[in-house]
Design a protein around this motif. Structure first.
Motif, PDB file in Angstrom:
ATOM      1  N   ALA A 257      19.359  80.701  81.630  1.00 49.29           N
ATOM      2  CA  ALA A 257      18.329  80.495  80.603  1.00 49.29           C
ATOM      3  C   ALA A 257      18.663  79.303  79.723  1.00 49.29           C
ATOM      4  N   GLN A 258      19.927  79.196  79.304  1.00 52.64           N
ATOM      5  CA  GLN A 258      20.305  78.065  78.458  1.00 52.64           C
ATOM      6  C   GLN A 258      20.201  76.749  79.218  1.00 52.64           C
ATOM      7  N   SER A 259      20.592  76.733  80.486  1.00 52.36           N
ATOM      8  CA  SER A 259      20.485  75.506  81.284  1.00 52.36           C
ATOM      9  C   SER A 259      19.029  75.079  81.400  1.00 52.36           C
ATOM     10  N   GLU A 260      18.150  76.017  81.747  1.00 49.15           N
ATOM     11  CA  GLU A 260      16.728  75.698  81.874  1.00 49.15           C
ATOM     12  C   GLU A 260      16.149  75.202  80.554  1.00 49.15           C
ATOM     13  N   ASP A 261      16.582  75.789  79.437  1.00 51.84           N
ATOM     14  CA  ASP A 261      16.131  75.363  78.114  1.00 51.84           C
ATOM     15  C   ASP A 261      16.592  73.937  77.823  1.00 51.84           C
ATOM     16  N   VAL A 262      17.846  73.645  78.115  1.00 50.48           N
ATOM     17  CA  VAL A 262      18.386  72.298  77.887  1.00 50.48           C
ATOM     18  C   VAL A 262      17.667  71.282  78.770  1.00 50.48           C
ATOM     19  N   PHE A 263      17.451  71.614  80.041  1.00 50.24           N
ATOM     20  CA  PHE A 263      16.764  70.679  80.935  1.00 50.24           C
ATOM     21  C   PHE A 263      15.327  70.423  80.475  1.00 50.24           C
ATOM     22  N   ALA A 264      14.666  71.432  79.941  1.00 50.13           N
ATOM     23  CA  ALA A 264      13.315  71.246  79.387  1.00 50.13           C
ATOM     24  C   ALA A 264      13.355  70.321  78.165  1.00 50.13           C
ATOM     25  N   LYS A 265      14.374  70.462  77.335  1.00 47.03           N
ATOM     26  CA  LYS A 265      14.522  69.573  76.179  1.00 47.03           C
ATOM     27  C   LYS A 265      14.718  68.136  76.642  1.00 47.03           C
ATOM     28  N   ILE A 266      15.532  67.952  77.678  1.00 46.41           N
ATOM     29  CA  ILE A 266      15.754  66.607  78.219  1.00 46.41           C
ATOM     30  C   ILE A 266      14.439  66.036  78.738  1.00 46.41           C
ATOM     31  N   ASP A 267      13.668  66.838  79.473  1.00 44.77           N
ATOM     32  CA  ASP A 267      12.357  66.382  79.955  1.00 44.77           C
ATOM     33  C   ASP A 267      11.481  65.902  78.800  1.00 44.77           C
ATOM     34  N   ALA A 268      11.438  66.673  77.719  1.00 40.31           N
ATOM     35  CA  ALA A 268      10.592  66.314  76.565  1.00 40.31           C
ATOM     36  C   ALA A 268      11.066  65.019  75.911  1.00 40.31           C
ATOM     37  N   LEU A 269      12.374  64.862  75.765  1.00 38.99           N
ATOM     38  CA  LEU A 269      12.903  63.636  75.160  1.00 38.99           C
ATOM     39  C   LEU A 269      12.650  62.425  76.046  1.00 38.99           C
ATOM     40  N   LEU A 270      12.844  62.583  77.351  1.00 40.98           N
ATOM     41  CA  LEU A 270      12.577  61.472  78.269  1.00 40.98           C
ATOM     42  C   LEU A 270      11.103  61.084  78.229  1.00 40.98           C
ATOM     43  N   ASP A 271      10.222  62.069  78.165  1.00 39.36           N
ATOM     44  CA  ASP A 271       8.788  61.801  78.060  1.00 39.36           C
ATOM     45  C   ASP A 271       8.486  61.024  76.780  1.00 39.36           C
ATOM     46  N   GLU A 272       9.104  61.438  75.688  1.00 43.59           N
ATOM     47  CA  GLU A 272       8.905  60.727  74.415  1.00 43.59           C
ATOM     48  C   GLU A 272       9.365  59.281  74.507  1.00 43.59           C
ATOM     49  N   ALA A 273      10.428  59.045  75.270  1.00 42.18           N
ATOM     50  CA  ALA A 273      10.974  57.687  75.411  1.00 42.18           C
ATOM     51  C   ALA A 273      10.193  56.855  76.417  1.00 42.18           C
ATOM     52  N   GLY A 274       9.359  57.493  77.247  1.00 38.88           N
ATOM     53  CA  GLY A 274       8.553  56.753  78.198  1.00 38.88           C
ATOM     54  C   GLY A 274       9.065  56.799  79.628  1.00 38.88           C
ATOM     55  N   CYS A 275       9.841  57.811  79.972  1.00 37.60           N
ATOM     56  CA  CYS A 275      10.316  57.939  81.347  1.00 37.60           C
ATOM     57  C   CYS A 275      10.403  59.419  81.713  1.00 37.60           C
ATOM     58  N   SER A 276      11.099  59.729  82.792  1.00 38.79           N
ATOM     59  CA  SER A 276      11.164  61.109  83.270  1.00 38.79           C
ATOM     60  C   SER A 276      12.530  61.375  83.887  1.00 38.79           C
ATOM     61  N   ARG A 277      12.721  62.616  84.342  1.00 39.03           N
ATOM     62  CA  ARG A 277      14.009  62.970  84.959  1.00 39.03           C
ATOM     63  C   ARG A 277      14.272  62.148  86.213  1.00 39.03           C
ATOM     64  N   ASP A 278      13.225  61.577  86.840  1.00 38.53           N
ATOM     65  CA  ASP A 278      13.422  60.695  87.990  1.00 38.53           C
ATOM     66  C   ASP A 278      14.196  59.440  87.615  1.00 38.53           C
ATOM     67  N   SER A 279      14.233  59.125  86.335  1.00 38.33           N
ATOM     68  CA  SER A 279      14.887  57.910  85.848  1.00 38.33           C
ATOM     69  C   SER A 279      16.325  58.127  85.392  1.00 38.33           C
ATOM     70  N   ILE A 280      16.816  59.365  85.433  1.00 38.54           N
ATOM     71  CA  ILE A 280      18.179  59.637  84.969  1.00 38.54           C
ATOM     72  C   ILE A 280      19.180  59.006  85.922  1.00 38.54           C
ATOM     73  N   ILE A 281      20.101  58.233  85.373  1.00 37.04           N
ATOM     74  CA  ILE A 281      21.135  57.608  86.198  1.00 37.04           C
ATOM     75  C   ILE A 281      22.515  58.226  85.967  1.00 37.04           C
ATOM     76  N   SER A 282      22.691  58.926  84.844  1.00 30.56           N
ATOM     77  CA  SER A 282      23.990  59.502  84.526  1.00 30.56           C
ATOM     78  C   SER A 282      23.801  60.756  83.678  1.00 30.56           C
ATOM     79  N   ALA A 283      24.614  61.774  83.962  1.00 26.12           N
ATOM     80  CA  ALA A 283      24.588  63.001  83.162  1.00 26.12           C
ATOM     81  C   ALA A 283      26.015  63.478  82.936  1.00 26.12           C
ATOM     82  N   GLN A 284      26.256  63.914  81.721  1.00 26.62           N
ATOM     83  CA  GLN A 284      27.536  64.533  81.362  1.00 26.62           C
ATOM     84  C   GLN A 284      27.227  65.956  80.939  1.00 26.62           C
ATOM     85  N   ILE A 285      27.934  66.908  81.548  1.00 28.04           N
ATOM     86  CA  ILE A 285      27.688  68.319  81.271  1.00 28.04           C
ATOM     87  C   ILE A 285      28.973  68.960  80.785  1.00 28.04           C
TER      88      ILE A 285
END
Length: 120
Positions: free
Chosen positions: A40-68
């Motif tokens: 649940a927490q992972s899905e919530d965090v990934f949804a937050k990332i989607d929303a932030l990327l959308d606000e910035a003008g891109c999407s999860r398809d544009s992610i080049i690096s992730a730190q977990i």
């Protein structure tokens, strides 16, 4: 101050998003689900990332690096299941995943992502 950098979601200590030279930098994202399990927490965090990327003008398809960061590496497999579902069929970014003590006891995961603007 970095010239030409655009900052979004300015909080008292940091920005949620910084865009500079067609690169989108997101602040680390955590879940506020106090009783949520790692899925649940992972899905919530990934949804937050989607929303932030959308606000910035891109999407999860544009992610080049992730730190977990995980509070407990015993959650690694379950987090990976949520990760694989979230990125299903998409290009996979470079990634690191480590165990770390979190800022609040209910945080099970924190994710920081870097992306490239779609029109770059």
């Amino acid at each position: 101050m970095a010239e030409g950098a655009k900052r979004f979601g300015n909080l008292p200590r940091f920005s949620s998003i910084v865009v500079h030279d067609n690169t989108v930098y997101l602040a680390g994202q955590v879940s506020q689900l106090v009783d949520g399990d790692i899925t649940a927490q992972s899905e919530d965090v990934f949804a937050k990332i989607d929303a932030l990327l959308d606000e910035a003008g891109c999407s999860r398809d544009s992610i080049i690096s992730a730190q977990i960061w995980l509070a407990d590496m015993d959650d690694y497999a379950a987090m990976n299941e949520a990760w694989d579902k979230w990125l299903d069929g998409r290009a996979k970014p470079v990634r690191v995943c480590v165990e770390a003590r979190m800022a609040k006891p209910h945080y099970k995961i924190e994710v920081l992502a870097i992306a490239i603007l779609n029109d770059a």
